[in-house]
Design an enzyme around this catalytic site. Structure first.
Site, PDB file in Angstrom:
ATOM      1  N   GLY A 228       0.830  -1.192   0.000  1.00 20.37           N
ATOM      2  CA  GLY A 228       0.000   0.000   0.000  1.00 20.37           C
ATOM      3  C   GLY A 228       0.867   1.244   0.000  1.00 20.37           C
ATOM      4  O   GLY A 228       1.979   1.248  -0.533  1.00 20.37           O
ATOM      5  N   GLU A 229       0.331   2.322   0.585  1.00 22.11           N
ATOM      6  CA  GLU A 229       1.035   3.609   0.695  1.00 22.11           C
ATOM      7  C   GLU A 229       1.213   4.303  -0.663  1.00 22.11           C
ATOM      8  O   GLU A 229       1.734   5.409  -0.724  1.00 22.11           O
ATOM      9  CB  GLU A 229       2.425   3.450   1.330  1.00 22.11           C
ATOM     10  N   GLY A 230       0.826   3.645  -1.768  1.00 27.42           N
ATOM     11  CA  GLY A 230       1.121   4.186  -3.090  1.00 27.42           C
ATOM     12  C   GLY A 230       2.466   3.739  -3.616  1.00 27.42           C
ATOM     13  O   GLY A 230       2.938   4.246  -4.644  1.00 27.42           O
TER      14      GLY A 230
END
Length: 345
Positions: A311-313
């Site tokens: 996640g987190e980009g």
């Protein structure tokens, strides 16, 4: 929610871009997916000479009521706030990859169960201190959901007016793979048990428990619209990403879609405005089984398959240089004519 998103359908431009790509000094199709990216970005920007400007990733953080019990998540809810501090201190993976690839990074408190006291560097868009536990009641009210969508859209508008035309989104929220699984089940019609994966690291038995819990949640509600689905099953960060995607598409920005959570938000955005997907490039397929199935449902091929599921980009940040390569070869690589190289014609 009204977003004016036009389909990408300039046939004349598509023919010109295809001709330009095919007449570079290479065999037709030899740059593979880079050629597809170059064509798509050119179509998004409505030009034969596209330019990527001020790339930005916005990470939205929010907490989920169901995570308080710890039945569907191996990490405690407090980790959401702790990771926000880590982002602000530039210690997370997304910080590393954004810095490496010259991508601006913004961190947003969409609804974390913590008071950050106006800490420097954090955008305060908090709707509430986490959502409700959807085992007991819908995650948010209709008003909270539409407010979150609008706040996500407004943040993209601000970013756009500062010169950005390529954007990605990330998220942080303990328990948000559960929300993504429920949204996936609603928007794709996939049985809920096939949508549920390990999240942040559940073992086989814990995954089965998570499947049973979420199956009960899904059966509890009768949902009749995309907004209602977001309000019932979503998180504040997911609703904000939905609004952010919709506004980015309306503004004709190139959108780099990250992993499972962001793609679940895209499902909602696509249900609200069906042309949204024209503006999206899919960074990667994650190790979360639901993400692979969503990509198959959307009939989209991701750029990378590296087993990422952070996640987190992070997937969007890692994939972004491929977009740069696509635009650069389109704009600067010689054609057969300019290089004086014979073609096969």
């Amino acid at each position: 929610m009204n977003f004016n998103i036009h389909p990408i359908s300039n046939t004349e431009l598509k023919e010109k871009l295809t001709h330009k790509i095919n007449h570079k000094t290479k065999p037709i199709g030899a740059l593979g997916t880079l050629e597809e990216i170059a064509l798509q970005i050119g179509m998004i920007q409505n030009t034969e000479e596209p330019v990527l400007k001020n790339p930005t990733i916005i990470v939205f953080a929010g907490d989920h009521g169901i995570a308080k019990k710890g039945e569907v998540n191996p990490y405690p809810q407090e980790v959401t706030a702790q990771m926000v501090y880590n982002f602000l201190n530039e210690g997370a993976a997304i910080n590393v990859f954004c810095k490496q690839n010259n991508i601006a990074l913004k961190i947003v408190d969409a609804g974390v169960h913590h008071d950050f006291d106006n800490i420097k560097g954090l955008i305060n868009a908090k709707i509430a201190f986490g959502t409700q536990n959807y085992q007991e009641a819908p995650a948010m009210t209709h008003k909270q959901c539409t407010t979150a969508i609008q706040k996500g859209a407004d943040l993209v508008t601000t970013t756009y007016h500062r010169g950005c035309n390529s954007i990605g989104f990330g998220e942080m929220g303990i328990g948000n793979t559960s929300s993504a699984s429920l949204l996936m089940a609603y928007f794709t019609g996939t049985p809920i048990k096939e949508c549920v994966g390990a999240g942040t690291g559940l073992d086989t038995q814990a995954i089965k428990t998570k499947q049973h819990i979420l199956a009960d949640v899904y059966a509890k509600y009768t949902v009749s619209s995309p907004i209602e689905a977001l309000a019932t099953f979503g998180g504040f960060e997911i609703a904000m990403i939905t609004g952010a995607i919709l506004k980015a598409a309306e503004l004709k920005m190139t959108i780099v879609i990250d992993g499972f959570i962001v793609t679940a938000a895209l499902l909602a955005a696509q249900a609200i405005a069906p042309n949204t997907i024209d503006y999206c490039i899919f960074a990667h397929t994650s190790g979360e089984q639901g993400h692979q199935k969503i990509l198959h449902f959307l009939r989209k091929k991701p750029l990378l398959d590296m087993g990422l599921r952070l996640g987190e980009g992070t997937g969007a940040a890692i994939a972004y240089p491929l977009l740069v390569s696509a635009v650069d070869f389109l704009n600067t690589m010689a054609s057969f004519e300019s290089a004086g190289v014979s073609t096969n014609e």
